[in-house]
Scaffold this active site. Structure first.
Site, short mmCIF file in Angstrom:
data_model
loop_
_atom_site.label_atom_id
_atom_site.label_comp_id
_atom_site.label_asym_id
_atom_site.label_seq_id
_atom_site.Cartn_x
_atom_site.Cartn_y
_atom_site.Cartn_z
N LYS A 32 44.74 42.14 29.39
CA LYS A 32 45.79 43.14 29.64
C LYS A 32 46.72 43.33 28.43
O LYS A 32 46.72 42.53 27.50
CB LYS A 32 46.59 42.73 30.88
CG LYS A 32 45.75 42.70 32.17
CD LYS A 32 46.64 42.44 33.38
CE LYS A 32 45.81 42.40 34.66
NZ LYS A 32 46.67 42.27 35.85
N TYR B 178 43.05 51.01 39.88
CA TYR B 178 43.86 50.22 40.81
C TYR B 178 44.13 50.97 42.12
O TYR B 178 45.09 50.64 42.83
CB TYR B 178 45.18 49.81 40.15
CG TYR B 178 45.04 48.59 39.24
CD1 TYR B 178 44.65 47.36 39.75
CD2 TYR B 178 45.34 48.67 37.89
CE1 TYR B 178 44.54 46.24 38.94
CE2 TYR B 178 45.24 47.55 37.06
CZ TYR B 178 44.83 46.33 37.61
OH TYR B 178 44.74 45.22 36.81
N PHE C 152 54.43 47.78 44.14
CA PHE C 152 54.38 47.54 42.70
C PHE C 152 53.42 48.48 41.97
O PHE C 152 53.23 48.36 40.76
CB PHE C 152 54.01 46.08 42.41
CG PHE C 152 52.69 45.62 43.02
CD1 PHE C 152 51.48 45.91 42.40
CD2 PHE C 152 52.68 44.90 44.19
CE1 PHE C 152 50.28 45.48 42.94
CE2 PHE C 152 51.48 44.46 44.75
CZ PHE C 152 50.28 44.76 44.12
N ARG D 234 37.50 33.53 38.23
CA ARG D 234 38.76 33.46 38.97
C ARG D 234 39.41 32.08 38.80
O ARG D 234 40.62 31.95 38.73
CB ARG D 234 38.55 33.80 40.45
CG ARG D 234 38.18 35.28 40.62
CD ARG D 234 38.04 35.70 42.07
NE ARG D 234 39.33 35.82 42.74
CZ ARG D 234 40.15 36.86 42.58
NH1 ARG D 234 39.85 37.83 41.76
NH2 ARG D 234 41.29 36.90 43.25
N ARG E 267 46.13 32.13 32.90
CA ARG E 267 47.45 32.63 33.30
C ARG E 267 48.53 31.56 33.13
O ARG E 267 49.67 31.88 32.79
CB ARG E 267 47.38 33.16 34.73
CG ARG E 267 46.66 34.52 34.78
CD ARG E 267 46.30 34.90 36.17
NE ARG E 267 45.81 36.27 36.30
CZ ARG E 267 45.10 36.70 37.34
NH1 ARG E 267 44.82 35.86 38.33
NH2 ARG E 267 44.69 37.94 37.40
N ASN F 43 50.26 39.43 33.58
CA ASN F 43 49.56 38.17 33.84
C ASN F 43 48.26 38.05 33.04
O ASN F 43 47.33 37.34 33.43
CB ASN F 43 49.35 37.95 35.35
CG ASN F 43 48.41 38.94 35.98
OD1 ASN F 43 48.00 39.91 35.33
ND2 ASN F 43 48.03 38.73 37.22
N HIS G 98 42.64 40.39 34.26
CA HIS G 98 42.17 40.80 35.59
C HIS G 98 40.72 40.35 35.72
O HIS G 98 39.97 40.39 34.74
CB HIS G 98 42.24 42.33 35.74
CG HIS G 98 41.41 42.83 36.89
ND1 HIS G 98 41.90 42.86 38.18
CD2 HIS G 98 40.13 43.28 36.96
CE1 HIS G 98 40.94 43.33 38.99
NE2 HIS G 98 39.87 43.58 38.27
N GLU H 256 33.63 48.16 39.39
CA GLU H 256 34.50 48.05 38.20
C GLU H 256 33.70 48.09 36.91
O GLU H 256 34.09 48.74 35.94
CB GLU H 256 35.35 46.77 38.30
CG GLU H 256 36.38 46.85 39.42
CD GLU H 256 37.17 45.57 39.63
OE1 GLU H 256 38.08 45.59 40.47
OE2 GLU H 256 36.90 44.55 38.96
P1 CMP Z 1 45.19 42.09 39.09
O1 CMP Z 1 44.20 41.01 39.36
O2 CMP Z 1 44.96 42.90 37.88
O3 CMP Z 1 45.26 43.07 40.36
C1 CMP Z 1 46.42 43.79 40.72
C2 CMP Z 1 47.60 43.41 39.87
O4 CMP Z 1 48.85 43.81 40.35
C3 CMP Z 1 47.70 41.92 39.77
O5 CMP Z 1 46.64 41.42 38.97
C4 CMP Z 1 49.10 41.73 39.22
O6 CMP Z 1 49.14 41.67 37.82
C5 CMP Z 1 49.80 43.01 39.64
N1 CMP Z 1 50.99 42.76 40.45
C6 CMP Z 1 52.24 43.14 40.11
N2 CMP Z 1 53.11 42.78 41.05
C7 CMP Z 1 52.39 42.14 42.03
C8 CMP Z 1 52.74 41.53 43.26
N3 CMP Z 1 54.00 41.48 43.71
N4 CMP Z 1 51.75 40.97 43.98
C9 CMP Z 1 50.45 41.01 43.55
N5 CMP Z 1 50.06 41.59 42.37
C10 CMP Z 1 51.05 42.13 41.62
#
Ligand code: CMP
Length: 140
Positions: A11, A51, A59, A87, A104, A114, A117, A128
């Site tokens: 990211k 997404y 969010f 994961r 992470r 974070n 993904h 994806e």
């Molecule tokens: P990702 O695995 O890329 O999938 C969705 C993303 O939303 C997640 O990682 C987080 O980086 C982002 N995100 C931001 N805020 C939140 C939240 N409150 N809860 C879960 N995911 C969040």
């Protein structure tokens, strides 16, 4: 265990801090092979579609803003049980909850920034991967 493929994004928070190589080292140390990789700058439309499953979450807007704030590296990873393996290497979504040594825990700045993904299931991995890569670009 069966050979499997998963989709990964390094990211904008990580590309900005020049961490692609360090993250790739953790991916490879876990036994995963990077069989496709490219650096792109997602458009808002691409990020919103990618997404889309989170569209109703509070969010969503900030997530899309963040994902288009800089370049990302999209990847396809291959290995035994690649989805679960990646994961585990990524660690929990919120870096505060991530285990020591995970990407992470080591690199992420917040639940939003974070660093990586990874797909959560075989069906999402397939969708994806196909969203960002043509079959000919996957060189296993
Ligand atoms: P990702 O695995 O890329 O999938 C969705 C993303 O939303 C997640 O990682 C987080 O980086 C982002 N995100 C931001 N805020 C939140 C939240 N409150 N809860 C879960 N995911 C969040």
């Amino acid at each position: 265990m069966a050979l499997q493929r998963t989709f990964s994004i390094i990211k904008p928070d990580a590309t900005k801090r020049n961490l692609t190589g360090k993250i790739n080292a953790l991916i490879e140390d876990a036994g995963l092979r990077i069989i496709a990789q490219k650096r792109i700058h997602m458009t808002r439309a691409q990020a919103e579609t990618f997404y889309g499953v989170h569209r109703e979450r509070p969010f969503f807007g900030e997530l899309v803003d963040f994902m288009v704030s800089g370049p990302v590296v999209v990847q396809v990873l291959e290995g035994d049980d690649a989805i679960a393996t990646y994961r585990k290497v990524m660690g929990a979504t919120n870096p505060k909850d991530a285990e020591d040594g995970t990407i992470r825990k080591v690199f992420a700045e917040s639940i939003e920034a974070n660093s990586v993904h990874g797909s959560d299931a075989p069906e999402t991995a397939e969708v994806e991967i196909a969203y960002f890569f043509a079959g000919l670009e996957l060189v296993g």
